[in-house]
Design a protein around this motif. Structure first.
Motif, mmCIF file in Angstrom:
data_model
loop_
_atom_site.group_PDB
_atom_site.id
_atom_site.type_symbol
_atom_site.label_atom_id
_atom_site.label_comp_id
_atom_site.label_asym_id
_atom_site.label_seq_id
_atom_site.Cartn_x
_atom_site.Cartn_y
_atom_site.Cartn_z
ATOM 1 N N ASP A 289 -18.605 -0.422 1.208
ATOM 2 C CA ASP A 289 -19.203 1.012 1.517
ATOM 3 C C ASP A 289 -19.593 1.040 2.922
ATOM 4 O O ASP A 289 -20.476 1.652 3.637
ATOM 5 C CB ASP A 289 -20.106 1.413 0.479
ATOM 6 C CG ASP A 289 -21.389 0.631 0.402
ATOM 7 O OD1 ASP A 289 -21.342 -0.643 0.937
ATOM 8 O OD2 ASP A 289 -22.378 0.937 -0.120
ATOM 9 N N LEU A 290 -19.408 -0.075 3.717
ATOM 10 C CA LEU A 290 -19.923 -0.136 5.092
ATOM 11 C C LEU A 290 -19.306 0.935 6.008
ATOM 12 O O LEU A 290 -18.303 1.534 5.727
ATOM 13 C CB LEU A 290 -19.355 -1.476 5.768
ATOM 14 C CG LEU A 290 -19.994 -2.781 5.256
ATOM 15 C CD1 LEU A 290 -19.505 -3.760 6.332
ATOM 16 C CD2 LEU A 290 -21.357 -2.761 5.139
ATOM 17 N N GLU A 291 -20.191 1.548 6.825
ATOM 18 C CA GLU A 291 -19.970 2.595 7.615
ATOM 19 C C GLU A 291 -18.930 2.319 8.654
ATOM 20 O O GLU A 291 -18.747 1.200 9.274
ATOM 21 C CB GLU A 291 -21.128 3.218 8.140
ATOM 22 C CG GLU A 291 -21.865 3.925 6.883
ATOM 23 C CD GLU A 291 -22.837 5.186 7.365
ATOM 24 O OE1 GLU A 291 -23.023 5.287 8.530
ATOM 25 O OE2 GLU A 291 -23.757 5.375 6.441
ATOM 26 N N LEU A 292 -18.010 3.348 8.940
ATOM 27 C CA LEU A 292 -17.142 3.121 10.083
ATOM 28 C C LEU A 292 -17.407 4.119 11.164
ATOM 29 O O LEU A 292 -17.816 5.317 10.646
ATOM 30 C CB LEU A 292 -15.563 3.475 9.407
ATOM 31 C CG LEU A 292 -15.120 2.403 8.547
ATOM 32 C CD1 LEU A 292 -13.870 2.816 7.574
ATOM 33 C CD2 LEU A 292 -14.866 1.077 8.995
ATOM 34 N N THR A 293 -16.792 3.937 12.304
ATOM 35 C CA THR A 293 -17.049 4.885 13.364
ATOM 36 C C THR A 293 -15.542 4.931 13.850
ATOM 37 O O THR A 293 -14.886 3.960 14.099
ATOM 38 C CB THR A 293 -18.323 4.434 14.497
ATOM 39 O OG1 THR A 293 -18.047 5.278 15.362
ATOM 40 C CG2 THR A 293 -17.611 3.137 14.964
ATOM 41 N N MET A 294 -15.212 6.119 14.478
ATOM 42 C CA MET A 294 -13.891 6.445 15.001
ATOM 43 C C MET A 294 -13.982 5.911 16.524
ATOM 44 O O MET A 294 -14.816 6.124 17.270
ATOM 45 C CB MET A 294 -13.454 7.897 14.993
ATOM 46 C CG MET A 294 -13.479 8.096 13.503
ATOM 47 S SD MET A 294 -12.387 7.138 12.435
ATOM 48 C CE MET A 294 -10.792 7.991 12.668
ATOM 49 N N GLU A 295 -12.819 5.216 17.050
ATOM 50 C CA GLU A 295 -12.768 4.773 18.329
ATOM 51 C C GLU A 295 -11.491 5.135 18.988
ATOM 52 O O GLU A 295 -10.506 5.123 18.127
ATOM 53 C CB GLU A 295 -12.798 3.140 18.354
ATOM 54 C CG GLU A 295 -13.861 2.764 19.601
ATOM 55 C CD GLU A 295 -13.947 1.189 19.256
ATOM 56 O OE1 GLU A 295 -12.979 0.430 19.477
ATOM 57 O OE2 GLU A 295 -15.033 0.800 19.090
ATOM 58 N N THR A 296 -11.289 5.322 20.230
ATOM 59 C CA THR A 296 -10.118 5.489 20.616
ATOM 60 C C THR A 296 -9.240 4.179 21.057
ATOM 61 O O THR A 296 -9.839 3.682 21.848
ATOM 62 C CB THR A 296 -10.183 6.346 22.062
ATOM 63 O OG1 THR A 296 -11.160 7.640 21.563
ATOM 64 C CG2 THR A 296 -9.068 7.029 22.519
ATOM 65 N N ILE A 297 -8.198 4.125 20.494
ATOM 66 C CA ILE A 297 -7.460 2.891 21.136
ATOM 67 C C ILE A 297 -5.759 3.430 21.499
ATOM 68 O O ILE A 297 -5.640 4.625 21.026
ATOM 69 C CB ILE A 297 -7.338 2.060 19.703
ATOM 70 C CG1 ILE A 297 -6.480 2.501 18.710
ATOM 71 C CG2 ILE A 297 -8.458 1.083 19.989
ATOM 72 C CD1 ILE A 297 -5.945 1.591 17.988
ATOM 73 N N MET B 280 1.289 5.614 21.077
ATOM 74 C CA MET B 280 0.383 6.847 21.417
ATOM 75 C C MET B 280 -1.203 6.445 21.415
ATOM 76 O O MET B 280 -1.422 5.364 21.029
ATOM 77 C CB MET B 280 0.641 7.971 20.586
ATOM 78 C CG MET B 280 0.069 7.729 19.248
ATOM 79 S SD MET B 280 0.372 9.459 18.193
ATOM 80 C CE MET B 280 -0.972 10.199 18.812
ATOM 81 N N GLU B 281 -2.092 7.229 21.909
ATOM 82 C CA GLU B 281 -3.442 7.075 21.758
ATOM 83 C C GLU B 281 -3.998 7.770 20.534
ATOM 84 O O GLU B 281 -3.587 8.964 20.166
ATOM 85 C CB GLU B 281 -4.324 7.848 22.757
ATOM 86 C CG GLU B 281 -5.644 7.589 23.158
ATOM 87 C CD GLU B 281 -6.168 8.240 24.418
ATOM 88 O OE1 GLU B 281 -6.213 7.747 25.269
ATOM 89 O OE2 GLU B 281 -6.887 9.231 24.103
ATOM 90 N N ILE B 282 -4.607 7.139 19.779
ATOM 91 C CA ILE B 282 -5.377 7.525 18.443
ATOM 92 C C ILE B 282 -6.698 7.198 18.465
ATOM 93 O O ILE B 282 -7.303 6.477 18.956
ATOM 94 C CB ILE B 282 -4.364 6.974 17.385
ATOM 95 C CG1 ILE B 282 -4.536 5.513 17.066
ATOM 96 C CG2 ILE B 282 -3.272 7.607 17.032
ATOM 97 C CD1 ILE B 282 -4.440 4.984 15.942
ATOM 98 N N GLN B 283 -7.353 8.022 17.501
ATOM 99 C CA GLN B 283 -8.714 7.903 16.794
ATOM 100 C C GLN B 283 -8.466 7.016 15.910
ATOM 101 O O GLN B 283 -7.783 7.301 14.802
ATOM 102 C CB GLN B 283 -9.407 9.178 16.513
ATOM 103 C CG GLN B 283 -9.684 9.877 17.672
ATOM 104 C CD GLN B 283 -11.018 9.576 18.352
ATOM 105 O OE1 GLN B 283 -12.005 9.304 17.901
ATOM 106 N NE2 GLN B 283 -10.834 9.362 19.731
ATOM 107 N N ALA B 284 -9.226 5.769 15.819
ATOM 108 C CA ALA B 284 -8.940 4.860 14.500
ATOM 109 C C ALA B 284 -10.491 4.402 14.195
ATOM 110 O O ALA B 284 -11.233 3.961 15.013
ATOM 111 C CB ALA B 284 -8.112 3.832 14.935
ATOM 112 N N PRO B 285 -10.552 3.956 13.022
ATOM 113 C CA PRO B 285 -11.833 3.573 12.295
ATOM 114 C C PRO B 285 -12.117 1.956 12.556
ATOM 115 O O PRO B 285 -11.255 1.276 12.561
ATOM 116 C CB PRO B 285 -11.609 3.714 10.940
ATOM 117 C CG PRO B 285 -10.238 3.508 10.804
ATOM 118 C CD PRO B 285 -9.544 4.141 11.622
#
Ligand SMILES: O=P(O)(O)OC[C@H]1O[C@H](OP(=O)(O)OP(=O)(O)O)[C@H](O)[C@@H]1O
Ligand SMILES: O=c1cc[nH]c(=O)[nH]1
Ligand SMILES: [Mg+2]
Length: 209
Positions: free
Chosen positions: A47-55, A60-65
């Motif tokens: 249950d660790l928290e994730l944050t979205m990052e742009t890679i 293509m460019e995406i938001q990924a956890p």
């Protein structure tokens, strides 16, 4: 049982059965402890928290956890905790590590502390304390006392086997610390060993008896 998560994944239970057998060699015991620790690590971090990052992928460019926050601390209660630590570090190689030297006096079953080394900044980190055995609870309670003195506030305890008596003592001392275990066994015998248990985890790991 409130505050206790039993990790009942079939692979964990299968490996634990082999570890319990008195006919399992030191080499196999050590290998299985390392294997099982990666599976336990998976559950204790579920249950660790994730944050979205742009890679950018090649397409293509995406938001990924990605994992949010500061790196984890794994705190190993020596000696047997190191058997769990190794597999956990295989999964989370960037974790910081604390070592806590504690052994049980065989007569009184009190925890005798002989070493403590932890990162300075445990206060803002999730600390996962690892030791295969929670018997009377004296060793894990004393270890968590030390970590709290150092400022740790967000703590989880991971073990392989726990005794009901130890869980009671532990939860009285540290009601804020959740316990993760592969099994809650029947009871402690007159010498403070978990029954049916697996014997002395440190001795079985290192072949010292
Ligand atoms: O809950 P408790 O009653 O305190 O018992 C559990 C402790 O006993 C074992 O260590 P041990 O004292 O054998 O030390 P070692 O790992 O150095 O052999 C085990 O690895 C725990 O640390
Ligand atoms: O059963 C037990 C109890 C404490 N420590 C162990 O290693 N085994
Ligand atoms: Mg110990």
């Amino acid at each position: 049982m409130d505050g206790v998560t039993i990790i009942d994944h079939p692979l964990v239970q299968h490996k634990l059965t082999i570890m319990r057998s008195k006919d399992t060699s030191t080499a196999s015991f050590r290998r299985l402890l390392r294997e099982i620790s990666t599976l336990l690590c998976y559950e204790v971090t579920r249950d660790l928290e994730l944050t979205m990052e742009t890679i950018e992928t090649p397409l293509m460019e995406i938001q990924a956890p990605k994992l949010e926050g500061k790196k984890l601390v794994f705190a190993s209660i020596l000696r047997a905790g190191n058997g769990l630590l190794e597999g956990m570090l295989d999964l989370v190689p960037s974790a910081r590590v604390a070592h806590i030297g504690v052994y049980r006096d065989h007569e009184t079953l009190e925890a005798i502390e002989y070493y403590f080394k932890a990162p300075e900044d445990v206060v803002n980190r999730l600390v996962i304390v690892v030791d295969p055995m929670l018997a009377t609870g004296n060793s894990s309670i004393a270890s968590i006392d030390k970590l709290k003195e150092r400022g740790a506030r967000n703590i989880r305890f991971l073990c392989l086997l726990a005794a009901p008596e130890g869980i009671r003592n532990f939860q009285e001392a540290h009601p804020d610390v959740p316990i993760y275990t592969a099994s809650v066994d029947s009871h402690l015998n007159e010498k403070g060993y978990i029954v049916p248990g697996l014997g002395d985890a440190g001795d079985r790991m290192y072949g010292t008896k």
